[in-house]
Design a protein around this motif. Structure first.
Motif: not given
Lengths: 127, 163
Positions: A101-103, A126-127, A65-67
C-alpha cells in the motif's frame, strides 16, 4: 497436500500472520512487525519458505497492505528470506510478489531497498 | 504550531509501537496527512527501540518537538531526541556508526550495505539509525556524556501555509 498442511497462522497481539493456499500461496501480515516479534518473523519466513519449496510452488504473494509498520530488524529478516530464495536450486526457485500500500510511507520508501535485493525474483504490486 | 512533548519511562519494548502511533496521530493532526508525520513516526520508532534495547538502567527519555526556526520564513525544525545510559561498547559502536553517516555520500547505498552486513551479525548493527538517514533524510547525531548517550534526529522543513 491438505488445508491443515498450510495452516501457518500467527497471532502475537501486535502482529498477525495468515498463510493460505487458494489458487495461489498467500502470506498476509497485519499489525506491527517490530522488536517484540523479530524472532517470530524470522521463524515464520523460514517456515513459509519450507512450505513453498515442499509444494513446488512458483510464486508466493506476500500481502503487506495491512501492516502498519515494519522495523529495520524485521525488514532485515524479509531481505534475508529474499536473498536465501535467490540461492535455491532452479527447481525450487519461486517468485515473491509483494502486495503493498504506497499510502503507507514505510512501504513506499522501503521498496527502493527491496528492488535492490530482489534481482528478478521479487515483484512489487502497488495496487 | 510550536509543539513538543517529553516522555520518561522504564524501558519497555511494548511501549515503542504505542509511542509511534501517538506521534503519527499527533503530527497528522498538526500537519495533515503529510509525509513528514510518517517520517517522524518512523524515526521515533527506530530511535526509541535502540534506546530501549541498549539501556542499562531503568530510565529512557524521549523528546519530540516541532519549533519555528525563523521569523522571516515558515521554516520549522523537527527534532527527536532519545537519551539513556548505555555500555561503553555500545557507545563506541554507535559513535562509529554515526561517523559513517557523516561521511556517506549516498545514505541509501550505505543502508543497503549495512543490511547486507547485518545479516551475518546478531546485534549492534545500526540498521535503525541507517534507515532513519536513508528513508527520512533526517540528520542523525550523537552526544555522549559519560555513560549517557543521546541521539538527535533532525530535519528542517518549510511548512508554508500553516501557522
Amino acid at each position: 497436500m491438505t488445508a491443515d498442511d498450510l495452516d501457518l497462522d500467527l497471532d502475537l497481539g501486535d502482529l498477525r500472520a495468515a498463510f493460505a493456499a487458494d489458487d495461489v500461496l498467500r502470506l498476509i501480515l497485519a499489525g506491527s512487525a517490530d522488536f517484540n516479534n523479530e524472532v517470530a518473523v524470522r521463524e515464520l519466513l523460514a517456515a513459509v519458505d519450507e512450505r513453498i519449496r515442499r509444494l513446488r510452488a512458483r510464486e508466493v504473494v506476500v500481502d503487506l497492505r495491512a501492516l502498519d509498520f515494519m522495523n529495520s530488524s524485521c525488514f532485515k529478516q524479509l531481505i534475508s528470506w529474499i536473498l536465501a530464495a535467490r540461492q535455491h536450486p532452479e527447481e525450487q526457485r519461486y517468485r515473491i510478489r509483494l502486495r503493498v500500500d504506497p499510502s503507507r510511507y514505510w512501504q513506499k520508501r522501503s521498496l527502493t531497498a527491496i528492488s535492490f535485493f530482489g534481482d528478478g525474483i521479487v515483484i512489487v504490486d502497488a495496487g | 504550531m510550536n509543539t513538543s512533548f517529553d516522555m520518561t519511562f522504564a524501558p519497555s519494548a511494548q511501549i515503542v509501537s504505542v509511542v509511534r502511533r501517538f506521534v503519527l496521530s499527533l503530527y497528522e493532526r498538526l500537519l495533515g496527512r503529510d509525509e513528514l508525520s510518517a517520517q517522524l513516526a518512523l524515526a521515533t520508532h527506530e530511535l526509541l527501540e535502540n534506546a530501549v534495547k541498549y539501556n542499562i538502567d531503568d530510565t529512557t527519555f524521549l523528546r519530540v518537538s516541532l519549533l519555528r526556526n525563523s521569523d522571516e520564513a515558515p521554516r520549522f525544525l523537527m527534532t527527536i531526541r532519545t537519551r539513556n545510559r548505555a555500555s561503553p561498547s555500545h557507545i563506541t559502536t554507535a559513535t562509529e556508526i554515526v561517523g559513517r553517516f557523516r561521511e556517506a555520500a549516498d545514505p541509501a547505498l550505505l543502508y543497503q550495505q549495512m543490511i547486507l552486513a547485518s545479516i551475518a551479525s546478531t546485534d549492534g548493527s545500526g540498521l535503525g539509525l541507517a534507515r532513519i538517514r536513508a528513508e527520512t533524510e533526517m540528520n542523525v547525531d550523537i552526544k555522549v556524556d559519560g555513560d549517557l548517550i543521546e541521539f538527535i534526529a533532525e530535519i528542517e522543513r518549510n511548512l508554508g501555509g500553516r501557522s
